[in-house]
Design a protein around this motif. Structure first.
Motif, PDB file in Angstrom:
ATOM      1  N   MET A  53       0.844  -1.170   0.000  1.00  0.00           N
ATOM      2  CA  MET A  53       0.000   0.000   0.000  1.00  0.00           C
ATOM      3  C   MET A  53       0.884   1.226   0.000  1.00  0.00           C
ATOM      4  SD  MET A  53      -2.045   1.063   3.520  1.00  0.00           S
ATOM      5  CE  MET A  53      -3.196  -0.205   3.195  1.00  0.00           C
TER       6      MET A  53
ATOM      7  N   LEU B  85      -2.546  -0.526  -9.055  1.00  0.00           N
ATOM      8  CA  LEU B  85      -2.937  -0.899  -7.691  1.00  0.00           C
ATOM      9  C   LEU B  85      -4.435  -0.716  -7.484  1.00  0.00           C
ATOM     10  CD1 LEU B  85      -0.207   0.619  -5.336  1.00  0.00           C
ATOM     11  CD2 LEU B  85      -0.426  -1.731  -6.144  1.00  0.00           C
TER      12      LEU B  85
ATOM     13  N   TYR C  11      -5.835   0.537  -1.710  1.00  0.00           N
ATOM     14  CA  TYR C  11      -4.473   0.415  -1.177  1.00  0.00           C
ATOM     15  C   TYR C  11      -3.904   1.785  -0.788  1.00  0.00           C
ATOM     16  CZ  TYR C  11      -3.438  -4.455  -2.702  1.00  0.00           C
ATOM     17  OH  TYR C  11      -3.381  -5.815  -2.878  1.00  0.00           O
TER      18      TYR C  11
ATOM     19  N   ALA D 230       3.157  -2.142  -1.445  1.00  0.00           N
ATOM     20  CA  ALA D 230       2.589  -3.013  -2.482  1.00  0.00           C
ATOM     21  C   ALA D 230       3.488  -3.156  -3.705  1.00  0.00           C
ATOM     22  CB  ALA D 230       1.213  -2.502  -2.906  1.00  0.00           C
TER      23      ALA D 230
ATOM     24  N   TRP E 114       3.153  -6.802   5.596  1.00  0.00           N
ATOM     25  CA  TRP E 114       1.902  -6.067   5.372  1.00  0.00           C
ATOM     26  C   TRP E 114       0.725  -7.030   5.310  1.00  0.00           C
ATOM     27  CZ3 TRP E 114       0.225  -4.829  -0.160  1.00  0.00           C
ATOM     28  CH2 TRP E 114      -0.962  -4.098  -0.182  1.00  0.00           C
TER      29      TRP E 114
ATOM     30  N   THR F 195      -3.793  -6.662   5.005  1.00  0.00           N
ATOM     31  CA  THR F 195      -4.960  -5.792   4.923  1.00  0.00           C
ATOM     32  C   THR F 195      -6.196  -6.638   5.184  1.00  0.00           C
ATOM     33  OG1 THR F 195      -6.105  -4.110   3.617  1.00  0.00           O
ATOM     34  CG2 THR F 195      -5.144  -5.931   2.381  1.00  0.00           C
TER      35      THR F 195
ATOM     36  N   PRO G 170      -1.895  -9.710   1.083  1.00  0.00           N
ATOM     37  CA  PRO G 170      -2.309  -9.224  -0.236  1.00  0.00           C
ATOM     38  C   PRO G 170      -1.808 -10.146  -1.350  1.00  0.00           C
ATOM     39  CG  PRO G 170      -1.490  -7.431   1.092  1.00  0.00           C
ATOM     40  CD  PRO G 170      -1.147  -8.694   1.825  1.00  0.00           C
TER      41      PRO G 170
ATOM     42  N   GLU H 108      -5.153  -9.970  -7.411  1.00  0.00           N
ATOM     43  CA  GLU H 108      -4.998  -8.533  -7.210  1.00  0.00           C
ATOM     44  C   GLU H 108      -5.909  -7.757  -8.171  1.00  0.00           C
ATOM     45  OE1 GLU H 108      -1.281  -5.744  -6.319  1.00  0.00           O
ATOM     46  OE2 GLU H 108      -1.579  -6.057  -8.479  1.00  0.00           O
TER      47      GLU H 108
ATOM     48  N   TRP I 181      -9.236  -7.721  -6.625  1.00  0.00           N
ATOM     49  CA  TRP I 181      -9.269  -6.739  -5.533  1.00  0.00           C
ATOM     50  C   TRP I 181      -9.434  -5.331  -6.107  1.00  0.00           C
ATOM     51  CZ3 TRP I 181      -5.839  -7.442  -0.629  1.00  0.00           C
ATOM     52  CH2 TRP I 181      -6.068  -8.706  -0.067  1.00  0.00           C
TER      53      TRP I 181
ATOM     54  N   ALA J 188     -10.555  -5.913  -0.131  1.00  0.00           N
ATOM     55  CA  ALA J 188      -9.848  -7.170   0.088  1.00  0.00           C
ATOM     56  C   ALA J 188     -10.849  -8.315   0.067  1.00  0.00           C
ATOM     57  CB  ALA J 188      -9.122  -7.133   1.422  1.00  0.00           C
TER      58      ALA J 188
END
Length: 146
Positions: free
Chosen positions: A1, A35, A39, A71, A114, A116, A121, A129, A132, A138
């Motif tokens: 992120m 992304l 994020y 990320a 990390w 979330t 992730p 991803e 997402w 998430a």
């Protein structure tokens, strides 16, 4: 992120400015590295007069921006240069063009440190991803789906 902390003089940014700047920052990451929007976190910290010092002197016209990338990692100087250029261009209407002094720095945290919503992730650019990003949240997934 990407996590941004923007330390600025009180009243430097209106609510509309904050929304526009946050959207512009989010666009950097969505447009350049795909992304998910969620994020990107931007935290504005209003600094009362005489609470920030630069070189031992009050800096009441100073904006300090601290960015933490998790990320995605920038693995070479060319990419880092492009990223800094995109950041400076995005900040200019809100900081430079308004006559503020400013400074930006980026730290990079290893992605394995990390979570979330309690989830690891998905790998960058994986199908999970992409899901997402599409859902902007998430979603539990199987590593094999990535």
């Amino acid at each position: 992120m990407p996590y941004w902390e923007i330390f600025a003089p009180e009243n430097a940014f209106t609510l509309e400015d904050r929304e526009q700047l946050s959207e512009a920052i989010t666009s950097i990451y969505v447009d350049y590295v795909s992304l998910p929007k969620f994020y990107v976190v931007v935290l504005f910290k209003d600094m009362p007069a005489n609470s920030m010092y630069v070189g031992g002197k009050p800096a009441n016209n100073f904006v300090r921006i601290v960015v933490d990338h998790i990320a995605r990692q920038m693995d070479n100087a060319d990419i880092r240069g492009l990223c800094m250029a995109a950041i400076e261009e995005t900040l200019a209407p809100f900081v430079k063009d308004r006559g503020y002094d400013w400074e930006v720095h980026i730290d990079e945290t290893p992605i394995d440190l990390w979570r979330t919503q309690g989830l690891v992730p998905p790998p960058p650019y994986s199908e999970a991803e992409k899901l997402w990003a599409k859902e902007n949240r998430a979603i539990p997934y199987q590593l094999a789906q990535s």
